[in-house]
Design a protein around this motif. Structure first.
Motif, PDB file in Angstrom:
ATOM      1  N   GLY A   7     -41.231 -49.625  30.234  1.00 54.92           N
ATOM      2  CA  GLY A   7     -41.380 -50.104  28.864  1.00 54.92           C
ATOM      3  C   GLY A   7     -41.941 -49.076  27.909  1.00 54.92           C
ATOM      4  N   ALA A   8     -41.989 -49.471  26.634  1.00 50.15           N
ATOM      5  CA  ALA A   8     -42.540 -48.630  25.567  1.00 50.15           C
ATOM      6  C   ALA A   8     -43.989 -49.034  25.303  1.00 50.15           C
ATOM      7  CB  ALA A   8     -41.719 -48.806  24.296  1.00 50.15           C
ATOM      8  N   ASP A   9     -44.811 -48.070  24.912  1.00 53.14           N
ATOM      9  CA  ASP A   9     -46.179 -48.342  24.479  1.00 53.14           C
ATOM     10  C   ASP A   9     -46.109 -48.790  23.016  1.00 53.14           C
ATOM     11  OD1 ASP A   9     -48.804 -48.396  23.704  1.00 53.14           O
ATOM     12  OD2 ASP A   9     -49.291 -46.383  24.406  1.00 53.14           O
ATOM     13  N   LEU A  10     -46.398 -50.044  22.771  1.00 56.50           N
ATOM     14  CA  LEU A  10     -46.214 -50.611  21.440  1.00 56.50           C
ATOM     15  C   LEU A  10     -47.251 -50.134  20.430  1.00 56.50           C
ATOM     16  CD1 LEU A  10     -45.339 -54.274  22.494  1.00 56.50           C
ATOM     17  CD2 LEU A  10     -43.763 -52.437  21.860  1.00 56.50           C
ATOM     18  N   THR A  11     -48.247 -49.396  20.886  1.00 56.58           N
ATOM     19  CA  THR A  11     -49.185 -48.787  19.937  1.00 56.58           C
ATOM     20  C   THR A  11     -48.639 -47.477  19.386  1.00 56.58           C
ATOM     21  OG1 THR A  11     -50.406 -47.535  21.633  1.00 56.58           O
ATOM     22  CG2 THR A  11     -51.148 -49.790  21.152  1.00 56.58           C
ATOM     23  N   GLU A  12     -47.549 -46.995  19.995  1.00 57.27           N
ATOM     24  CA  GLU A  12     -47.008 -45.705  19.582  1.00 57.27           C
ATOM     25  C   GLU A  12     -45.569 -45.761  19.114  1.00 57.27           C
ATOM     26  OE1 GLU A  12     -47.501 -42.993  22.781  1.00 57.27           O
ATOM     27  OE2 GLU A  12     -49.702 -42.941  22.634  1.00 57.27           O
ATOM     28  N   GLU A  13     -44.828 -46.739  19.544  1.00 55.60           N
ATOM     29  CA  GLU A  13     -43.397 -46.738  19.242  1.00 55.60           C
ATOM     30  C   GLU A  13     -42.828 -48.146  19.276  1.00 55.60           C
ATOM     31  OE1 GLU A  13     -41.014 -45.061  22.486  1.00 55.60           O
ATOM     32  OE2 GLU A  13     -42.809 -45.169  23.746  1.00 55.60           O
ATOM     33  N   SER A  14     -41.664 -48.293  18.713  1.00 57.41           N
ATOM     34  CA  SER A  14     -40.849 -49.493  18.873  1.00 57.41           C
ATOM     35  C   SER A  14     -39.501 -49.041  19.406  1.00 57.41           C
ATOM     36  CB  SER A  14     -40.695 -50.239  17.540  1.00 57.41           C
ATOM     37  OG  SER A  14     -40.101 -49.399  16.562  1.00 57.41           O
ATOM     38  N   ARG A  15     -38.699 -49.951  19.831  1.00 56.62           N
ATOM     39  CA  ARG A  15     -37.425 -49.566  20.449  1.00 56.62           C
ATOM     40  C   ARG A  15     -36.248 -49.920  19.547  1.00 56.62           C
ATOM     41  NH1 ARG A  15     -36.298 -50.918  25.447  1.00 56.62           N
ATOM     42  NH2 ARG A  15     -38.405 -51.157  26.289  1.00 56.62           N
ATOM     43  N   ASP A  16     -35.153 -49.211  19.743  1.00 57.45           N
ATOM     44  CA  ASP A  16     -33.920 -49.464  18.994  1.00 57.45           C
ATOM     45  C   ASP A  16     -33.011 -50.452  19.717  1.00 57.45           C
ATOM     46  OD1 ASP A  16     -34.547 -47.635  16.912  1.00 57.45           O
ATOM     47  OD2 ASP A  16     -33.896 -45.962  18.183  1.00 57.45           O
ATOM     48  N   TYR A  17     -33.223 -50.582  21.046  1.00 56.40           N
ATOM     49  CA  TYR A  17     -32.364 -51.455  21.844  1.00 56.40           C
ATOM     50  C   TYR A  17     -33.200 -52.235  22.856  1.00 56.40           C
ATOM     51  CZ  TYR A  17     -28.683 -48.216  20.263  1.00 56.40           C
ATOM     52  OH  TYR A  17     -27.831 -47.437  19.506  1.00 56.40           O
TER      53      TYR A  17
END
Length: 278
Positions: A161-171
Motif C-alpha cells: 500500500g501507499a503511505d497516506l501521509t505522503e501520497e495518494s494513488r491514481d489507481y
C-alpha cells in the motif's frame, strides 16, 4: 456488535424509525428480507429472476439495511467515545469489507461484479495527523495498514500500500474469484450470464474509468456508468490502464507455494458463500 449484513435483521429500536416514512409496515419489511435472504439459494433465485420487486418492496429492503447500519453506528460511536476519553494516543479506523447491491446490474447481495456499489466502502481514519489523501482520493485497505505501520514505526516492506501521509494513488486494484454462474441459471435458464465474467476478474479503477480483464474478455467503463461499456474505441486509455494493471499484478507477492489445501464442511462452504467469499 451488530453486523450490517444480509439477511438484514436490525434491532427493534430502529425498525420503526426507518419504516415510518415508507408504505410497507415494519413487520412486512422484516418478513420480506427474511424471505429474500433466507439462504444463498433463495438469494440466487431472486437474482436469476431479475429482482422484480415493487418500489415499496425495495423501500422495505433498504429500510432494514439502513436500520442495521444505524444500530452499528450507535455501537461504534460509543466505542469511539470511550477510547478517545482514555489518556493515551489512539488510532481509530472504521471501514467495511464490501457494500451491497440494491438492484444495480440487476443484483442483490455482493457477488458476481466489482461495481462501486460493493467496492466503494466507508473509511474513517482517526488519530494520524496530516493525511495527504482526502475524502475524494482513491484509497485501498492496504494503504491504511501501510500508513498505520509507518506511523507507529513498524517494518512495512511487506505491504504493497501507499503511505497516506505522503501520497495518494491514481489507481485502485480490485479482484474477484471465478463466479459460479450455474448457481443462477439453474433457477432461470434465461439469466443473462454474458454480462458477467466466467473467470477470475482483475479490475483497475481510476477517478474516471474502470478497466476489467478476465480470461479473453476486456471491458472499459467511463464512470459513473458501470452498466454500458465504452462503445467508441479508446485505445490510449485502455493501453495505459492495461499496462498499469499488469505492473500492479506483477508486483503482488507470490503465494502460489504457500497455500495448503483445506477441507470445508458443507455448512462452512454455505457460510463462506453467504459472505461472498466463494
Amino acid at each position: 456488535m451488530p453486523n450490517p449484513h444480509h439477511p438484514y435483521t436490525p434491532c427493534n429500536r430502529w425498525i420503526e424509525e426507518y419504516t415510518d416514512e415508507i408504505s410497507m409496515a415494519s413487520e412486512e419489511a422484516m418478513d420480506l428480507v427474511m424471505d429474500v435472504f433466507d439462504s444463498t439459494e433463495s438469494l440466487n433465485e431472486h437474482i436469476a429472476n431479475g429482482c422484480e420487486f415493487s418500489s415499496d418492496e425495495w423501500d422495505g429492503i433498504k429500510a432494514m439495511y439502513d436500520a442495521e447500519i444505524r444500530d452499528a453506528d450507535r455501537y461504534v460511536g460509543e466505542l469511539f467515545d470511550h477510547v478517545t476519553e482514555l489518556d493515551r494516543d489512539t488510532i481509530f479506523v472504521v471501514t467495511g469489507d464490501h457494500g451491497e447491491f440494491f438492484g444495480e446490474l440487476g443484483l442483490l447481495g455482493h457477488n458476481l461484479a466489482l461495481h462501486d456499489a460493493v467496492t466503494n466502502v466507508p473509511l474513517v481514519l482517526y488519530g494520524i495527523p496530516d493525511l495527504h489523501a482526502g475524502s475524494d482520493d482513491l484509497v485501498q485497505h492496504i494503504d491504511v495498514t501501510r500508513t498505520i505501520g509507518e506511523y507507529v514505526g513498524c517494518a512495512t516492506n511487506q505491504f504493497q500500500g501507499a503511505d497516506l501521509t505522503e501520497e495518494s494513488r491514481d489507481y485502485c486494484l480490485m479482484q474477484r474469484g471465478t463466479a459460479d454462474l450455474g448457481s443462477y441459471t439453474e433457477y432461470n435458464t434465461e439469466f443473462d450470464t454474458s454480462r458477467f465474467f466466467e473467470s477470475t476478474i482483475n479490475c483497475l479503477r481510476s477517478h474516471q474509468f474502470k478497466y476489467f480483464e478476465g480470461g479473453e474478455k476486456r471491458l472499459l467503463f467511463e464512470l459513473p456508468d458501470e452498466e454500458h461499456p465504452v462503445r467508441e474505441p479508446n485505445p490510449q486509455t485502455e493501453r495505459e490502464m492495461a499496462t498499469e494493471l499488469e505492473s500492479l499484478l506483477a508486483n503482488l507477492p507470490d503465494r502460489s507455494g504457500g497455500a495448503k489445501d483445506s477441507e470445508f464442511t458443507e455448512e462452512m462452504k454455505e457460510r463462506l458463500s453467504d459472505l461472498g467469499y466463494i
